[in-house]
Design an enzyme around this catalytic site. Structure first.
Site, PDB file in Angstrom:
ATOM      1  N   HIS A 166     -53.753  67.976  62.946  1.00 48.28           N
ATOM      2  CA  HIS A 166     -53.419  66.118  63.184  1.00 48.28           C
ATOM      3  C   HIS A 166     -52.116  66.992  62.829  1.00 48.28           C
ATOM      4  O   HIS A 166     -52.076  68.383  62.503  1.00 48.28           O
ATOM      5  CB  HIS A 166     -54.042  65.577  61.952  1.00 48.28           C
ATOM      6  CG  HIS A 166     -55.344  64.765  61.703  1.00 48.28           C
ATOM      7  ND1 HIS A 166     -55.811  64.461  60.427  1.00 48.28           N
ATOM      8  CD2 HIS A 166     -55.258  64.198  63.264  1.00 48.28           C
ATOM      9  CE1 HIS A 166     -56.444  63.836  60.792  1.00 48.28           C
ATOM     10  NE2 HIS A 166     -56.765  63.288  62.492  1.00 48.28           N
ATOM     11  N   CYS A 262     -52.292  64.798  53.617  1.00 51.97           N
ATOM     12  CA  CYS A 262     -53.758  64.137  54.049  1.00 51.97           C
ATOM     13  C   CYS A 262     -54.053  63.064  52.494  1.00 51.97           C
ATOM     14  O   CYS A 262     -55.175  61.329  53.057  1.00 51.97           O
ATOM     15  CB  CYS A 262     -54.726  64.753  54.360  1.00 51.97           C
ATOM     16  SG  CYS A 262     -54.105  65.951  55.606  1.00 51.97           S
TER      17      CYS A 262
HETATM   18  N1  ARG Z   1     -61.971  65.934  57.779  1.00 52.12           N
HETATM   19  C1  ARG Z   1     -60.999  65.447  57.942  1.00 52.12           C
HETATM   20  C2  ARG Z   1     -60.535  64.621  59.389  1.00 52.12           C
HETATM   21  O1  ARG Z   1     -61.154  65.730  60.502  1.00 52.12           O
HETATM   22  C3  ARG Z   1     -59.856  65.674  57.518  1.00 52.12           C
HETATM   23  C4  ARG Z   1     -58.654  64.383  57.643  1.00 52.12           C
HETATM   24  C5  ARG Z   1     -57.293  65.519  56.897  1.00 52.12           C
HETATM   25  N2  ARG Z   1     -56.676  64.709  56.998  1.00 52.12           N
HETATM   26  C6  ARG Z   1     -55.163  64.416  57.774  1.00 52.12           C
HETATM   27  N3  ARG Z   1     -54.583  63.268  57.641  1.00 52.12           N
HETATM   28  N4  ARG Z   1     -54.979  65.466  57.881  1.00 52.12           N
HETATM   29  O2  ARG Z   1     -60.207  64.336  60.137  1.00 52.12           O
END
Ligand code: ARG
Length: 285
Positions: A166, A262
């Site tokens: 992300h 996050c």
């Molecule tokens: N386990 C989640 C996923 O893989 C973690 C999300 C983390 N969020 C972020 N905004 N980076 O989607």
């Protein structure tokens, strides 16, 4: 104006599946007690400079704690996320209901268009510009709709390291037009684009160790930067630009591939662009 952040308590948080490399080998290995303590500590710290709004957690969607992925907010507009993985798609109605109940003008993207909200779409703090990460989760298909709905320029950045899946894991716009980022997470062209758009004295490049401690996954409000951990060098660098740095361990959430940023969604995103979006809020599905 005091910032407001949306957070979702970790009552149902656990690593229950693997959709990013951080989750590998971590299924059911976490402690919900420790996660809760770490989450409360982050909420308390952010609460010292901003307002934290807690939403009601839902069972069966353990990653719902990561409210950055709920959607993208600009002014009173919200683009609701469309998750890539079925494991997270069940979060969409919960987030959609919260945004509608709280007065946001919600755009629903077509069902097959992947867009993971403020996890991949980050507003620059220096100019009216939206950085959009793609390559792992969100795709560029949403660009025309986002531009029309939000009326903001979009700069795409290609992510190339699957640990930084992300955009908010490797890039963090900071007050004053600063940009903290981990260059190796981007392809060469995107690195060049960042360097062309952000003046050298506003760029804060972090190294491998800080990046893997989720230093770029930071929350910034009222001159303070909240993060899991930062090296002495990075703390000094941020302090020299006038920021307070608050570190608070978020190791339980790192097992799921997330950290401070996050776990939050900034609800108070001012419109900086004079060119207001003109697409009516409606489903374009
Ligand atoms: N386990 C989640 C996923 O893989 C973690 C999300 C983390 N969020 C972020 N905004 N980076 O989607």
């Amino acid at each position: 104006m005091t910032d407001r952040f949306l957070m979702c308590p970790p009552n149902h948080f656990e690593v229950a599946y693997v959709i990013n490399p951080w989750m590998e080998g971590n299924i059911a290995l976490g402690s919900n007690d420790i996660a809760t303590r770490q989450w409360e500590a982050l909420a308390r710290l952010i609460g010292q400079v901003a307002r934290v709004e807690r939403m009601t957690p839902a069972a069966g969607v353990p990653d719902m704690v990561f409210t950055a992925n709920a959607g993208l907010i600009l002014g009173d507009k919200c683009v609701l996320s469309r998750f890539r993985h079925p494991e997270r798609q069940a979060e969409e109605p919960h987030f959609g209901a919260w945004f509608r109940e709280n007065g946001f003008d919600v755009l629903e993207l077509p069902p097959d268009m992947v867009f993971e909200g403020a996890g991949d779409a980050l507003l620059d703090r220096g100019e009216p510009l939206l950085w959009l990460g793609h390559g792992h989760r969100s795709t560029l298909e949403c660009v025309p709709l986002l531009k029309e709905f939000l009326g903001i320029e979009i700069e795409p950045l290609r992510l190339v390291d699957e640990r930084f899946y992300h955009l908010d894991t490797c890039l963090c716009p900071l007050e004053g037009g600063y940009l903290m980022y981990y260059p190796a997470a981007f392809d060469a062209e995107s690195q060049a684009r960042i360097m062309a758009r952000v003046p050298a004295d506003r760029r804060i490049a972090v190294g491998h160790a800080d990046a893997h401690d989720f230093a770029c996954n930071a929350v910034n409000s009222a001159g303070t930067v909240f993060m899991n951990r930062a090296s002495k060098g990075l703390v000094r660098e941020l302090q020299s630009r006038g920021f307070n740095v608050k570190q608070t361990p978020l190791t339980e959430f790192m097992k799921a591939g997330g950290s401070a940023k996050c776990l939050t969604l900034k609800l108070t995103e001012d419109r900086q662009s004079p060119d207001a979006g003109n697409l009516d809020a409606r489903s374009v599905a």
